[in-house]
Design a protein around this motif. Sequence first.
Motif: not given
Length: 303
Positions: A156-161, A218-219
Amino acid sequence: ALVKSKHKLFTLKVGLGRNFLVADPIAQAVQQCAKVDYRDIQKFYSKHKLSPYFELLASEYESSRTNPIIGIRGDVDAANGWVDSIRERAKASDFAKLLSAQERSARKNACSMVDYINELFERHSRLCVVRVDFAYNIHYRQSLAPGELHPARIKKDLAAMVRLLRKKYPALVGYAWKLEYGQQKSYHIHFMAFFNGNEVWQDVAIGKALGELWQDEVTGGDGGYWNCNAQKSFYERRRGIGIGMVAYDDAEKRSRLVYAALYLAKADYYVKLNEPALGRIFGKGQLGPVGEAKLGRPRQSAA
């Protein structure tokens, strides 16, 4: 090396009334594997799929079938017989299928990454390459129960980044990422971003900005990062990493860039992250249709 060898790896030497096994350098290396704690390695890489070569050797040592090659005194025929049995097992169709499956995706990823970089250079005369590693800080990880960092969070965090990068950086022309897992850092991402070098050139500052974007926005403060571009002198001593500004006609730096990029798509021949909940562990951006003529000075044809 043992599997590909064809000669006898053990010979017999007589001295002081005793027979001694003399091991070829390949055989000596295999003998050294007796010191390896195979179960500890398997425990350490519990979320990974280990190489079929590793599994084969581990099964031999754990079952004590390697006794004929251990020590300096022994039966030379039995020692060479063990070598021959390993060669035969490694040539069997079931082993070949396992090995091919382990290597197939790695080879595919490596080839697609090289093609991706070459296509970016066909569209842009210069690329500003930024490499940042994204992870989670120790305070956050220690607040979790062991193993509680769920794969869904990092995906999820990777997609948001990626979404934020596209939104905040119009000069972004490409990116690639590799997801890994380690005992110390848990899940983490090796990320490489490609910017139009005619519009962007402050790679160190951008690397810092990307890290802070991951860490804070992001995090929500749970993240941590490593800005590789701020450590270029370190990487240059280790064959060079090809990050920062890379021009289309700079063959040496482009070669270094490919070397660095292949680390992201590196051949997972020995150990490959194998967590079903993660899905893909390697990815890159998609290139749209070719637009107008490239910016920058006219190029000379390459040999």
